[in-house]
Structures are given as C-alpha cells and as structure tokens.
Design an enzyme around this catalytic site. Structure first.
Site, short mmCIF file in Angstrom:
data_model
loop_
_atom_site.label_atom_id
_atom_site.label_comp_id
_atom_site.label_asym_id
_atom_site.label_seq_id
_atom_site.Cartn_x
_atom_site.Cartn_y
_atom_site.Cartn_z
N GLY A 14 0.81 -1.22 0.00
CA GLY A 14 0.00 0.00 0.00
C GLY A 14 0.83 1.26 0.00
N GLY A 18 0.55 8.67 0.61
CA GLY A 18 0.52 8.79 2.05
C GLY A 18 1.75 8.26 2.76
CB ILE A 19 2.08 6.55 6.05
CG1 ILE A 19 1.55 7.68 6.94
CG2 ILE A 19 3.17 5.78 6.79
CD1 ILE A 19 0.86 7.20 8.21
N GLY A 20 2.71 5.20 3.26
CA GLY A 20 3.38 4.14 2.51
C GLY A 20 4.33 4.68 1.47
CB SER A 141 -3.09 3.29 14.48
OG SER A 141 -3.77 4.47 14.88
CE1 TYR A 154 -6.95 2.43 10.69
CE2 TYR A 154 -7.12 3.55 12.81
CZ TYR A 154 -6.41 3.25 11.67
OH TYR A 154 -5.15 3.77 11.50
#
Length: 264
Positions: A14, A18-20, A141, A154
């Site tokens: 992924g 973003g973060i990936g 997270s 989530y």
C-alpha cells in the site's frame, strides 16, 4: 547516524500514496531496492516515477496487486519471492458508529488491515530467518491503544497487529530478524487529508482550522498540537529497517506526537 540500506530489498504494501509512499521514498533514499505496491497499475506507475524523479538512480519497481486478498498476495509472491525488509503498511479506515458496522465491514477491515500483513509476513519471514537477517514492520496506530469510538473496527484491527508483531518477534528469536510495530498518531496522509478537506467544505471552514479543531476535540492529549507529517512517520520506519536498529525487536514504537498519555 548514516543509515545505508544498499544491497537490501524492501517491499512496502500500500505504498502509492501517504505514509506508505513516504516510507518507500525514505527506504529508496537510504539505498534499498524498493518494491512499491498498489491496487492499480496507473497509481503504481505514477508512484514509481515520482520516486525516480526525486531520486535519480534509485532502484524502484512497482507491482500492482490487491494485497487485501489471498489472490493479490500470490501475485506478489510470484513476482517477488524474497525480500530483506517487509513493511506491512496497507490499511483502510472509515469513521462509522459501532451499531452501523456490519459483519461485512468487520470482515473487510480484517482482510485488508490484518490478513494482508499475516500473509506477507508468513511468506517472507521464513526466508529472512534462513538468511539470518531481516526486518518485518507493522504499521499499527495509536488507535490500537486508545480505541476511537468513531471507528471501533479500525482500532481493533490495529490492536491485532500489535499482538501479531510481538508474537512473530518471539517466534523469530535468535534468527537475526527483528519485528516491530510503528504507531502513528493523527497524520496528514492522503486519506486523512481528503477526509478533512471534505469535512472543511461541509462546515465552511479551511482545512487548517478543522485540523486544529480535531486535535483540540478528539486528541487533546497531543503534545505537538498538530498532525504529524508522513515523512516523520517514515523516518521511524527507515531507522527500524536499518542495521543500526538490530537490538530493537518485539517493540511498539509511537510516532503519535504524544497523544498516548503513557511514559512506557
């Protein structure tokens, strides 16, 4: 500290945005050969080109596959049977009240957020152990520790990743393979940015005002009083992927801006 990952291959699930994406860029900048992943060929190609444009000479390739499915994982395994560094970044989120979360929602979140990491780790960690060196990283997270009432499903999947990370670290004890989890706090990623932009339009305010309001109302324990950047999260991942982090394993490291009120 000079982190060099030359001679190492990394797969980041992924990682088209973003973060990936920031992680893939950071690993490539440190010299690793990086495999970028996303569901569509167009997004994967664009991400690879962006990294190569910023880092001329970087060794980056892309594989389009939906790693939230067993079939997608098999596509990746066929094209990249081994890796030295695995970053389980793939994940989805969706604000939804507990009583509105259906069985299908729960199953979808576990398939994407949990089972993608299980499948990839199960496949690649064996080879790392045989070669006596490797890094497995899980993007959890702060929601794993402080379950958000607006998206319990989530938070639950992120807690599951902590358990898997610690269990795998102990499974691989003495092999030279380290396994760790990284816990970002509220981060200005593509998904979060889009969510805030939409809410800002609906409420008739700018994104900066909405972000500040979100921190004040929903994450008041934040010490930095702002969203983190994707690069700040990626920096922790790159360090944990390095040779210098060889004594750090079985750990859950927070990049949460101090949101979690704990000294441990």
């Amino acid at each position: 500290m000079n982190i060099s990952l030359h001679g190492k291959r990394a797969i980041v699930s992924g990682s088209t945005a973003g973060i990936g994406f920031a992680i893939a860029h950071g690993l490539a900048e440190a010299g690793a050969e990086v495999v970028v992943n996303g569901r569509t060929k167009a997004r994967v190609t664009r991400a690879v080109e962006q990294i190569q444009r910023k880092l001329p000479g970087a060794k980056v390739k892309g594989i389009a596959a939906d790693l939230g499915t067993a079939e997608g994982a098999d596509i990746l395994f066929a094209k990249e049977p081994e890796t030295d560094i695995l970053v389980n970044n793939l994940g989805i989120f969706e604000p939804k009240g507990f009583f509105e979360i259906s069985d299908e929602d729960w199953q979808r979140f576990f398939e994407v957020n949990v089972m993608s990491a299980v499948r990839l780790s199960r496949h690649y960690a064996k080879g790392m152990a045989t070669r006596e060196w490797g890094r497995v990283l899980f993007l959890s997270s702060e929601s794993a520790l402080q379950i958000p009432t607006e998206m319990v499903h989530y938070g639950t999947t992120k807690t599951a990743l902590l358990a898997i990370s610690r269990g795998l670290a102990e499974t691989l004890a003495g092999t030279g393979v380290t396994v760790n989890a990284v816990l970002p706090g509220p981060t200005r990623s593509e998904g979060v940015g889009g969510y805030f932009s939409q809410m800002a339009r609906e409420q008739g305010v700018d994104s900066e005002t909405l972000e500040a309001r979100f921190i004040a109302e929903h994450r008041p324990s934040s010490v930095i009083k702002r969203l983190a950047t994707v690069e700040e999260v990626a920096n922790m991942v790159v360090y944990l992927a390095s040779r210098q982090a060889s004594a750090t394993t079985g750990a859950a490291l927070r990049v949460d801006g101090g949101v979690v009120r704990s000294i441990a």
